[in-house]
Enzyme design. Sequence first.
Site, PDB file in Angstrom:
ATOM      1  CG  ASN A   5      13.068  -1.397  13.244  1.00 39.35           C
ATOM      2  OD1 ASN A   5      13.207  -0.180  13.137  1.00 39.35           O
ATOM      3  ND2 ASN A   5      14.017  -2.155  13.786  1.00 39.35           N
ATOM      4  CG  ASP A  56      19.391   2.270  18.743  1.00 37.17           C
ATOM      5  OD1 ASP A  56      18.314   1.688  18.962  1.00 37.17           O
ATOM      6  OD2 ASP A  56      20.476   1.673  18.655  1.00 37.17           O
TER       7      ASP A  56
HETATM    8  C1  IPE Z   1      17.752   1.539  13.833  1.00 39.17           C
HETATM    9  O1  IPE Z   1      17.636   1.042  15.109  1.00 39.17           O
HETATM   10  C2  IPE Z   1      16.408   1.897  13.298  1.00 39.17           C
HETATM   11  C3  IPE Z   1      15.697   2.969  13.987  1.00 39.17           C
HETATM   12  C4  IPE Z   1      16.200   3.752  14.901  1.00 39.17           C
HETATM   13  C5  IPE Z   1      14.337   3.154  13.579  1.00 39.17           C
HETATM   14  P1  IPE Z   1      17.646  -0.528  15.440  1.00 39.17           P
HETATM   15  O2  IPE Z   1      17.744  -0.633  16.902  1.00 39.17           O
HETATM   16  O3  IPE Z   1      16.529  -1.190  14.759  1.00 39.17           O
HETATM   17  O4  IPE Z   1      19.000  -0.931  14.717  1.00 39.17           O
HETATM   18  P2  IPE Z   1      19.925  -2.199  14.801  1.00 39.17           P
HETATM   19  O5  IPE Z   1      19.160  -3.310  14.172  1.00 39.17           O
HETATM   20  O6  IPE Z   1      20.205  -2.433  16.259  1.00 39.17           O
HETATM   21  O7  IPE Z   1      21.145  -1.803  14.033  1.00 39.17           O
HETATM   22  C1  IPE Z   2      14.772   2.742  18.698  1.00 40.14           C
HETATM   23  O1  IPE Z   2      14.878   2.154  19.940  1.00 40.14           O
HETATM   24  C2  IPE Z   2      13.373   2.719  18.148  1.00 40.14           C
HETATM   25  C3  IPE Z   2      13.174   1.805  17.015  1.00 40.14           C
HETATM   26  C4  IPE Z   2      14.105   1.127  16.420  1.00 40.14           C
HETATM   27  C5  IPE Z   2      11.818   1.681  16.521  1.00 40.14           C
HETATM   28  P1  IPE Z   2      15.052   0.581  20.101  1.00 40.14           P
HETATM   29  O2  IPE Z   2      13.695  -0.031  20.217  1.00 40.14           O
HETATM   30  O3  IPE Z   2      15.903   0.036  19.027  1.00 40.14           O
HETATM   31  O4  IPE Z   2      15.776   0.512  21.506  1.00 40.14           O
HETATM   32  P2  IPE Z   2      16.922  -0.500  21.945  1.00 40.14           P
HETATM   33  O5  IPE Z   2      17.999  -0.434  20.911  1.00 40.14           O
HETATM   34  O6  IPE Z   2      16.303  -1.857  22.029  1.00 40.14           O
HETATM   35  O7  IPE Z   2      17.356   0.022  23.274  1.00 40.14           O
HETATM   36 MG    MG Z   3      17.902  -0.338  18.882  1.00 40.37          MG
END
Ligand code: IPE
Ligand code: IPE
Ligand code: MG
Length: 223
Positions: free
Chosen positions: A63, A15
């Site tokens: 996602n 994340d």
């Molecule tokens: C969790 O991250 C999924 C991945 C790392 C692929 P998100 O950023 O999508 O999770 P939430 O929705 O904030 O919990």
């Molecule tokens: C994790 O990084 C990657 C995916 C969930 C695909 P994020 O895109 O969730 O990054 P933040 O949480 O917005 O910083």
């Molecule tokens: Mg995230």
Amino acid sequence: MTSIHRPLHVACIMDGNGRWAGHRGLPRTAGHTEGEENLARLVRVAVTREIGWLTVFGFSTENWVRPRAEVRHILGLHEKLFGRVAELNELNVRIQWIGRPFDSPSARTPKYVQRAIRKAIADTAGNTGMVLTVAFDYGGRTELMSAVRAARAAGETITPESVNAHLYLPDVPPVDVLVRTSGEQRVSNFLLWQSAGSKIHFTDTAWPDFDAADLDAAIALVR
Ligand code: IPE
Ligand code: IPE
Ligand code: MG
């Protein structure tokens, strides 16, 4: 203190790519690009530690609601990731994928990513070192529901063993350490069954910066 002396299963919720980019005045996509590069770097480190299985959350069933351009970019990065066959072979790493089966009605993985996934799995199938499992279009609840349905359809009594046998990848052992980067302390529907008893390492490090020292700090929870 538990101390595990066998190859570990480490699972990472990668994340913070978006925030990593935002802090640098870059578009979110640049954070995802760097996140994929960092995964490639981390795999090189992980094979030098006693890690038998590394499972990473690349993209969740939740996602898909992200902006189309961001989703498209992330799809391309998975095509790139699964295209790293030469590197994986050099490291003796076998790649797997975990997620909604491509033929399930709700699955959304486009054909070109499916092809990359299938090819990478086939082209690294003979490797005997670490198993890298990439979760893409993955959700823990969906996996559990499908496992229970499959067990029931096979006329089996629902037991932990029968549910386990119908998971997407029944041969992957339970998670020893679950890592989540970037300061969030949530499991976000990742490996709900497999991480029932795992230690959890939360770190403020954003995924693109997660390095060998961070990995060692996670491993230290069980060593
Ligand atoms: C969790 O991250 C999924 C991945 C790392 C692929 P998100 O950023 O999508 O999770 P939430 O929705 O904030 O919990
Ligand atoms: C994790 O990084 C990657 C995916 C969930 C695909 P994020 O895109 O969730 O990054 P933040 O949480 O917005 O910083
Ligand atoms: Mg995230």
